[in-house]
Every structure is written in C-alpha cells, then in structure tokens.
Write an enzyme that holds these catalytic residues in place. Structure first.
Site, PDB file in Angstrom:
ATOM      1  N   GLU A  62      -6.189 -95.333 -81.920  1.00  0.00           N
ATOM      2  CA  GLU A  62      -6.853 -96.045 -83.011  1.00  0.00           C
ATOM      3  C   GLU A  62      -6.188 -95.799 -84.358  1.00  0.00           C
ATOM      4  O   GLU A  62      -6.049 -96.718 -85.174  1.00  0.00           O
ATOM      5  CB  GLU A  62      -8.337 -95.636 -83.079  1.00  0.00           C
ATOM      6  CG  GLU A  62      -9.223 -96.295 -82.047  1.00  0.00           C
ATOM      7  CD  GLU A  62      -9.136 -95.635 -80.679  1.00  0.00           C
ATOM      8  OE1 GLU A  62      -8.419 -94.628 -80.556  1.00  0.00           O
ATOM      9  OE2 GLU A  62      -9.794 -96.121 -79.741  1.00  0.00           O
ATOM     10  N   HIS A 131     -20.941 -92.875 -78.089  1.00  0.00           N
ATOM     11  CA  HIS A 131     -20.770 -94.326 -78.031  1.00  0.00           C
ATOM     12  C   HIS A 131     -21.954 -95.056 -78.680  1.00  0.00           C
ATOM     13  O   HIS A 131     -22.115 -96.250 -78.471  1.00  0.00           O
ATOM     14  CB  HIS A 131     -20.640 -94.796 -76.582  1.00  0.00           C
ATOM     15  CG  HIS A 131     -19.467 -94.255 -75.866  1.00  0.00           C
ATOM     16  ND1 HIS A 131     -19.366 -92.952 -75.448  1.00  0.00           N
ATOM     17  CD2 HIS A 131     -18.303 -94.843 -75.485  1.00  0.00           C
ATOM     18  CE1 HIS A 131     -18.207 -92.762 -74.843  1.00  0.00           C
ATOM     19  NE2 HIS A 131     -17.543 -93.876 -74.859  1.00  0.00           N
TER      20      HIS A 131
END
Length: 326
Positions: A62, A131
């Site tokens: 990322e 998450h």
C-alpha cells in the site's frame, strides 16, 4: 427519464467506467483490481475493456502504490486507488498524511493532487478488528482531504463521478454490507454535488443525522416511531468533509431536538463534530441535550453476537430518540 435498477457495486463500476471514457487521464490501480476484477468486483470487466495500461494490478504494498499514485496525480493524471479495506490504508499512512493531503499547500499551489482513494470502511460480517475500523474521523481531521460516505447506489455513482473530477485528494468510503443494495438510478449521466446533505424523511419532532450504512438504521427507526405518531426528520450527510451544517441547522431550528448516529467511535468522532456545530448555531433553539449513538469503545470483536452489540443498532437509536424527546 429512463431508469435502471443496479446495486451499489454496479453503480460504482459505472461511475469509474464513464469517467474513464470521458477523461483518458483517469486510471485505476490496487491489489486484484485487474485479473481478479476487484476484491468486491467493483472493477469487473474493466481489464478486458481498458487494458493493463489503465487497470493496474499492484503488489501487496500500500505504501508503494499509494506513493506512485500521488506522484502520477502531481504530473496531471487522475488515479483511482482501491484499498481492499481502508484499514490497510494505515500501511500507507505517511504517503496519505504527509503527502497527499498537504502537497497542494506545501508546494504553494504548484501541485494539485486529483486522486480518489476508495474502498471498504467499517464493520462487515465478522472480519474482526483489523478489517472493521471506521476511518472518517481520522481522515476528516486532516486539512486537504475531502471525505465522502454514500448510503445508496444513486449517491455512490453521482458522488464518485464528482470525486474523480475534483482536483483535491478524496477519501471515498464504501460499506461492504451495502454493495448488494439495489435501487433505480437514471441511465443518463448525472453527478451529485460534494458537500450537500439531503433530507431523506421530513419530520417535526426531532432531527436524526447520519450517513453511510447507519442511515438505513435511522430510516427504519423513524419508520417504527412513526407508528406511535412520532415524526422524525432524517438527514443523510452524504459528505463528511465538507459537512453540510447549514442543512442540519435549518432542520434542528424546526424540530428543536437532535440525535446523531455514526458507526465510528464516540471520542472525537463525527457525532462530536456535528453535535458541537449544532450547539454553536442552535443553542437558543434546543429543547433537549443533543444525543449521539456510536460504536462501543472497543476494537471490533470477531464473534457475531458481540459485533452486532458493538455497532449501533435500531434499538439503541430508538432509545436515544425517546430519551431526547422526554
């Protein structure tokens, strides 16, 4: 006007596809966006149509692909970065916080950063703490970012098109549990203005403010209370930053009571911001303290029963409304 019934996932896909057709500087990058059609299939079929030059699979890195996208935006391109989950955006925090949102200011206006960071935000279905974090308050605290959180397919498509055309970095927050939500939207092109909330249900007894998936809970709570003759005005903020505070103020001056609902945590959250703005602008109009309903102060549990208890639900929203109406 001709209409089509689409789910939120398809509405997002259409927005990206239409903007790529309109502007050849728009491209998509992220993990599994090409060969796998996207983790949640938002980019389904796009690799076949646009090729690997505009739909780019990236490594699980990322920080790397976010930096690449920021550089591309600074040179005049319009990247759309897909984070499989916005929790993973924390891996790219330095690129987002130190570069993306500040570059225009730090460069004296020489470098615009027209880029959209989009992906899942908040709890889904037992995907646990790493998450399920809600990031709107985190990114909303950073000058330079626009933060958007749609609640339905119509807004998702119109707001994403506006976000792609915007010259500022945009955090575009989707809820995994809403991807399958369907509604009729126009087949003709349209956009939704960034920074404009919407009254989705008119009422006179209390103003209920929310956004994203929690807006659905608020609408159901208002429907339940309507059976008892309690009239609730429901506002969908649609954009977190900039906030459409004038719309909220106008409503609260009419109803004189306000409850704010968010999926994120209560400390320094969106409810706190909206509540303080209401206090500043509507103090003499309020007949009761402003109430808020938020996620309980704990990392998201894995167990389903505990997850359901942690995030706001219709019963907690109704209880807050009843308390405010006393």
């Amino acid at each position: 006007m001709e209409k089509q019934t689409v789910d939120l996932r398809e509405a997002l896909r259409q927005a990206i596809d239409e903007e790529m057709t309109r502007d050849d500087t728009v491209f998509v990058l992220g993990e599994e966006v090409a060969e796998y059609n996207g983790a949640y299939k938002v980019t389904k079929g796009m690799l076949d149509k646009w090729g690997s030059g505009r739909i780019l699979d990236t490594p699980i890195s990322e920080n790397g692909f976010t930096g690449l996208a920021i550089g591309a935006a600074m040179t005049g391109l319009r990247p759309i970065v897909e984070f499989m989950s916005f929790n993973f955006s924390f891996v790219a925090a330095d690129q987002l916080i130190s570069n993306a949102c500040k570059m225009y200011y730090m460069s004296g206006g020489r470098f615009k950063v027209p880029i959209v960071f989009r992906g899942c935000n908040g709890a889904a279905a037992q995907v646990s703490s790493q998450h399920s974090h809600c990031v709107e308050a985190l990114y909303g605290n950073l000058p330079g970012f626009i933060v958007i959180a749609p609640s339905n397919p119509y807004d998702a498509k119109g707001l994403l098109k506006s976000a792609i055309r915007n010259d500022n970095p945009v955090i575009f927050l989707e809820n995994e549990l809403c991807y399958g939500d369907k509604m009729e939207i126009p087949t003709a092109e349209y956009t939704v203005e960034i920074g404009k909330g919407k009254i989705v249900r008119e009422g006179t007894h209390l103003t209920l403010v929310s956004y994203s998936r929690m807006l659905q809970f608020c609408e159901k709570a208002a429907q339940e209370l309507a059976k008892e003759g309690i009239s609730i005005e429901v506002i969908d903020l649609r954009t977190i930053k900039p906030l459409d505070i004038p719309l909220v103020i106008q409503s609260v001056k009419k109803t004189r009571r306000c409850v704010v609902v968010e999926e994120g945590h209560f400390f320094a959250g969106i409810c706190a911001e909206v509540g303080f703005e209401v206090m500043e602008h509507c103090f003499d109009y309020l007949d009761a303290p402003i109430a808020r309903v938020c996620q309980r102060e704990t990392p998201m549990p894995y167990a389903k029963n505990m997850e359901l208890e942690t995030v706001p639900n219709i019963q907690r929203i109704i209880a807050a409304i009843r308390q405010t109406l006393k």
